[in-house]
Design an enzyme around this catalytic site. Structure first.
Site, PDB file in Angstrom:
ATOM      1  N   THR A  12       0.971  -1.108  -0.043  1.00 23.40           N
ATOM      2  CA  THR A  12       0.013   0.000  -0.016  1.00 23.40           C
ATOM      3  C   THR A  12       0.694   1.316   0.091  1.00 23.40           C
ATOM      4  O   THR A  12       2.033   1.314   0.436  1.00 23.40           O
ATOM      5  CB  THR A  12      -0.764  -0.063   1.277  1.00 23.40           C
ATOM      6  OG1 THR A  12      -1.833   1.408   1.290  1.00 23.40           O
ATOM      7  CG2 THR A  12      -0.153   0.165   2.653  1.00 23.40           C
ATOM      8  N   LYS A  17      -3.073   2.863   6.445  1.00 26.34           N
ATOM      9  CA  LYS A  17      -3.507   1.656   6.778  1.00 26.34           C
ATOM     10  C   LYS A  17      -2.267   0.889   7.366  1.00 26.34           C
ATOM     11  O   LYS A  17      -2.333   0.227   8.123  1.00 26.34           O
ATOM     12  CB  LYS A  17      -3.625   0.977   5.037  1.00 26.34           C
ATOM     13  CG  LYS A  17      -4.956   1.260   4.312  1.00 26.34           C
ATOM     14  CD  LYS A  17      -4.877   0.526   2.958  1.00 26.34           C
ATOM     15  CE  LYS A  17      -6.004   0.635   2.016  1.00 26.34           C
ATOM     16  NZ  LYS A  17      -5.906  -0.019   0.905  1.00 26.34           N
ATOM     17  N   ASP A  73      -7.512  -4.206   0.285  1.00 20.41           N
ATOM     18  CA  ASP A  73      -8.253  -3.313  -0.527  1.00 20.41           C
ATOM     19  C   ASP A  73      -9.607  -3.131   0.219  1.00 20.41           C
ATOM     20  O   ASP A  73     -10.124  -4.141   0.725  1.00 20.41           O
ATOM     21  CB  ASP A  73      -8.551  -3.977  -1.999  1.00 20.41           C
ATOM     22  CG  ASP A  73      -8.971  -2.892  -2.896  1.00 20.41           C
ATOM     23  OD1 ASP A  73      -8.027  -1.884  -3.371  1.00 20.41           O
ATOM     24  OD2 ASP A  73     -10.071  -2.841  -3.313  1.00 20.41           O
ATOM     25  N   PHE A 154      -8.740   8.246   9.162  1.00 26.12           N
ATOM     26  CA  PHE A 154      -8.630   8.813   7.677  1.00 26.12           C
ATOM     27  C   PHE A 154      -9.709   8.606   6.856  1.00 26.12           C
ATOM     28  O   PHE A 154     -10.976   8.123   7.477  1.00 26.12           O
ATOM     29  CB  PHE A 154      -7.292   7.953   7.253  1.00 26.12           C
ATOM     30  CG  PHE A 154      -7.558   6.665   6.661  1.00 26.12           C
ATOM     31  CD1 PHE A 154      -7.503   5.802   7.587  1.00 26.12           C
ATOM     32  CD2 PHE A 154      -7.699   6.280   5.513  1.00 26.12           C
ATOM     33  CE1 PHE A 154      -7.497   4.306   7.320  1.00 26.12           C
ATOM     34  CE2 PHE A 154      -7.868   5.078   5.177  1.00 26.12           C
ATOM     35  CZ  PHE A 154      -7.983   3.850   6.134  1.00 26.12           C
ATOM     36  N   GLY A 155      -9.779   8.813   5.655  1.00 25.04           N
ATOM     37  CA  GLY A 155     -10.697   8.615   4.755  1.00 25.04           C
ATOM     38  C   GLY A 155     -12.435   8.970   5.283  1.00 25.04           C
ATOM     39  O   GLY A 155     -12.372  10.128   5.805  1.00 25.04           O
ATOM     40  N   TYR A 156     -13.272   8.003   5.388  1.00 24.36           N
ATOM     41  CA  TYR A 156     -14.554   8.307   5.608  1.00 24.36           C
ATOM     42  C   TYR A 156     -14.756   8.178   6.920  1.00 24.36           C
ATOM     43  O   TYR A 156     -15.880   8.415   7.551  1.00 24.36           O
ATOM     44  CB  TYR A 156     -15.406   7.144   4.891  1.00 24.36           C
ATOM     45  CG  TYR A 156     -15.427   7.437   3.398  1.00 24.36           C
ATOM     46  CD1 TYR A 156     -16.261   8.446   2.871  1.00 24.36           C
ATOM     47  CD2 TYR A 156     -14.677   6.708   2.751  1.00 24.36           C
ATOM     48  CE1 TYR A 156     -16.004   8.540   1.405  1.00 24.36           C
ATOM     49  CE2 TYR A 156     -14.707   6.764   1.190  1.00 24.36           C
ATOM     50  CZ  TYR A 156     -15.329   7.839   0.669  1.00 24.36           C
ATOM     51  OH  TYR A 156     -15.146   7.968  -0.835  1.00 24.36           O
ATOM     52  N   HIS A 182     -13.391  -3.078   9.810  1.00 23.99           N
ATOM     53  CA  HIS A 182     -13.171  -4.114   8.952  1.00 23.99           C
ATOM     54  C   HIS A 182     -11.642  -4.581   8.733  1.00 23.99           C
ATOM     55  O   HIS A 182     -11.289  -6.030   8.777  1.00 23.99           O
ATOM     56  CB  HIS A 182     -13.708  -3.525   7.565  1.00 23.99           C
ATOM     57  CG  HIS A 182     -13.025  -2.001   7.241  1.00 23.99           C
ATOM     58  ND1 HIS A 182     -12.869  -0.996   8.317  1.00 23.99           N
ATOM     59  CD2 HIS A 182     -12.160  -1.461   6.428  1.00 23.99           C
ATOM     60  CE1 HIS A 182     -12.109  -0.166   7.938  1.00 23.99           C
ATOM     61  NE2 HIS A 182     -12.082  -0.426   6.670  1.00 23.99           N
ATOM     62  N   ARG A 183     -10.755  -3.716   8.763  1.00 25.88           N
ATOM     63  CA  ARG A 183      -9.305  -3.912   8.738  1.00 25.88           C
ATOM     64  C   ARG A 183      -8.774  -4.835  10.010  1.00 25.88           C
ATOM     65  O   ARG A 183      -8.099  -5.618   9.914  1.00 25.88           O
ATOM     66  CB  ARG A 183      -8.548  -2.855   8.665  1.00 25.88           C
ATOM     67  CG  ARG A 183      -6.990  -2.745   8.591  1.00 25.88           C
ATOM     68  CD  ARG A 183      -6.506  -1.467   7.845  1.00 25.88           C
ATOM     69  NE  ARG A 183      -6.905  -1.175   6.791  1.00 25.88           N
ATOM     70  CZ  ARG A 183      -7.967  -0.220   6.530  1.00 25.88           C
ATOM     71  NH1 ARG A 183      -8.044   0.723   7.565  1.00 25.88           N
ATOM     72  NH2 ARG A 183      -8.483   0.020   5.347  1.00 25.88           N
TER      73      ARG A 183
HETATM   74  P1  ITT Z   1      -3.544   1.643  -1.399  1.00 28.02           P
HETATM   75  O1  ITT Z   1      -4.263   1.004  -2.895  1.00 28.02           O
HETATM   76  O2  ITT Z   1      -2.274   2.107  -1.886  1.00 28.02           O
HETATM   77  O3  ITT Z   1      -3.551   0.485  -0.602  1.00 28.02           O
HETATM   78  P2  ITT Z   1      -5.809   3.464  -0.937  1.00 28.02           P
HETATM   79  O4  ITT Z   1      -6.170   4.380  -0.169  1.00 28.02           O
HETATM   80  O5  ITT Z   1      -5.909   3.857  -2.856  1.00 28.02           O
HETATM   81  O6  ITT Z   1      -4.531   2.867  -1.037  1.00 28.02           O
HETATM   82  P3  ITT Z   1      -8.018   1.486  -1.650  1.00 28.02           P
HETATM   83  O7  ITT Z   1      -7.980   1.480  -3.084  1.00 28.02           O
HETATM   84  O8  ITT Z   1      -8.089   0.324  -0.954  1.00 28.02           O
HETATM   85  O9  ITT Z   1      -6.563   1.994  -0.839  1.00 28.02           O
HETATM   86  O10 ITT Z   1      -9.155   2.551  -1.223  1.00 28.02           O
HETATM   87  C1  ITT Z   1      -9.666   2.297   0.051  1.00 28.02           C
HETATM   88  C2  ITT Z   1     -10.409   3.681   0.448  1.00 28.02           C
HETATM   89  O11 ITT Z   1     -11.597   3.382   1.107  1.00 28.02           O
HETATM   90  C3  ITT Z   1      -9.659   4.719   1.196  1.00 28.02           C
HETATM   91  O12 ITT Z   1      -8.831   5.728   0.419  1.00 28.02           O
HETATM   92  C4  ITT Z   1     -10.772   5.465   1.950  1.00 28.02           C
HETATM   93  O13 ITT Z   1     -11.271   6.274   1.001  1.00 28.02           O
HETATM   94  C5  ITT Z   1     -11.649   4.336   2.279  1.00 28.02           C
HETATM   95  N1  ITT Z   1     -11.359   3.543   3.222  1.00 28.02           N
HETATM   96  C6  ITT Z   1     -10.955   2.166   3.578  1.00 28.02           C
HETATM   97  N2  ITT Z   1     -10.837   1.946   4.649  1.00 28.02           N
HETATM   98  C7  ITT Z   1     -11.130   2.966   5.568  1.00 28.02           C
HETATM   99  C8  ITT Z   1     -10.903   3.334   7.050  1.00 28.02           C
HETATM  100  O14 ITT Z   1     -10.687   2.475   7.778  1.00 28.02           O
HETATM  101  N3  ITT Z   1     -11.265   4.283   7.434  1.00 28.02           N
HETATM  102  C9  ITT Z   1     -11.942   5.565   6.496  1.00 28.02           C
HETATM  103  N4  ITT Z   1     -11.965   5.167   5.298  1.00 28.02           N
HETATM  104  C10 ITT Z   1     -11.492   3.701   4.685  1.00 28.02           C
END
Ligand code: ITT
Length: 198
Positions: A12, A17, A73, A154-156, A182-183
């Site tokens: 990644t 992550k 993913d 992070f993210g959502y 989930h992770r």
């Molecule tokens: P890599 O492909 O390099 O691993 P990425 O962030 O692009 O990094 P993904 O393609 O798996 O990874 O997309 C995951 C997205 O889903 C991430 O960017 C967030 O928007 C969301 N996401 C996944 N897990 C999350 C979490 O624990 N908390 C918040 N958002 C999450």
């Protein structure tokens, strides 16, 4: 005997992550991600499922580095949006990895929506030397909040409250999140599988 921890390369470029996995896996592995190998190719995520994309990432990186490789993913499936953004979670707002834009679009699409149920999903693939060893999954049910709250994660995370909680993952903090996410759930299966091999 060599008691040094084994290296686990996370396929990644998402430092959040990596950090979550590092915190959860403890000291049995030295956790590094692909940013430690500047020459590695960018892996195109051309799959239409978490498993396909996790497999693409794990295989591509395990062909280039020695030892165990783990990919992740993941994404958010929102019922009122027919499961979107799902595998496209990272570019939902129009720009890959722009979490602020992703959350803005999520709020826009969910404005006034009564059905707010959603789940995070994660698929992890373990690979070595270009071969898949096993895959694992985890999910956590919850709902999309009206407004983002909290500064962690992070993210959502600021917009997602897991079932049984009023606060978002961002407000709940890393330890609570990792214990039910989930992770965290997928990684617990990875660790159990690795333990069985030894
Ligand atoms: P890599 O492909 O390099 O691993 P990425 O962030 O692009 O990094 P993904 O393609 O798996 O990874 O997309 C995951 C997205 O889903 C991430 O960017 C967030 O928007 C969301 N996401 C996944 N897990 C999350 C979490 O624990 N908390 C918040 N958002 C999450």
């Amino acid at each position: 005997m060599d008691d040094a921890p084994k290296r686990l390369v996370i396929a990644t470029r998402n430092a959040h992550k990596t950090e979550e996995i590092r915190e959860m896996i403890g000291d049995r592995f030295e956790v590094v991600d692909v940013t430690a190998f500047p020459d590695l190719p960018e892996v195109e995520e051309t799959g239409t499922s978490f498993l396909e994309n996790a497999t693409l990432k794990a295989l591509a990186i395990s062909r280039e580095v020695e030892g165990l490789v783990l990919s992740d993913d993941s994404g958010l499936e929102v019922d009122a949006l027919d499961g979107r953004p799902g595998v496209w979670s990272s570019s939902f707002g129009g720009e890959e990895g722009n979490h602020a834009k992703n959350n803005e679009r999520m709020m826009r699409e969910m404005a006034g929506q009564e059905v707010r149920t959603a789940r995070f999903r994660c698929v992890m693939v373990l690979a070595e030397a270009g071969e898949v060893l096993a895959h694992f999954d985890g999910s956590v049910e919850g709902r999309v909040l009206d407004e983002p709250s909290g500064g962690g994660g992070f993210g959502y995370d600021p917009l997602f409250a897991p079932e049984g909680y009023e606060q978002s993952f961002s407000e709940l903090g890393a330890e609570v999140k990792n214990g039910m996410s989930h992770r965290g759930r997928a990684l617990a299966k990875v660790v159990a599988w690795l333990d069985e091999q030894n």
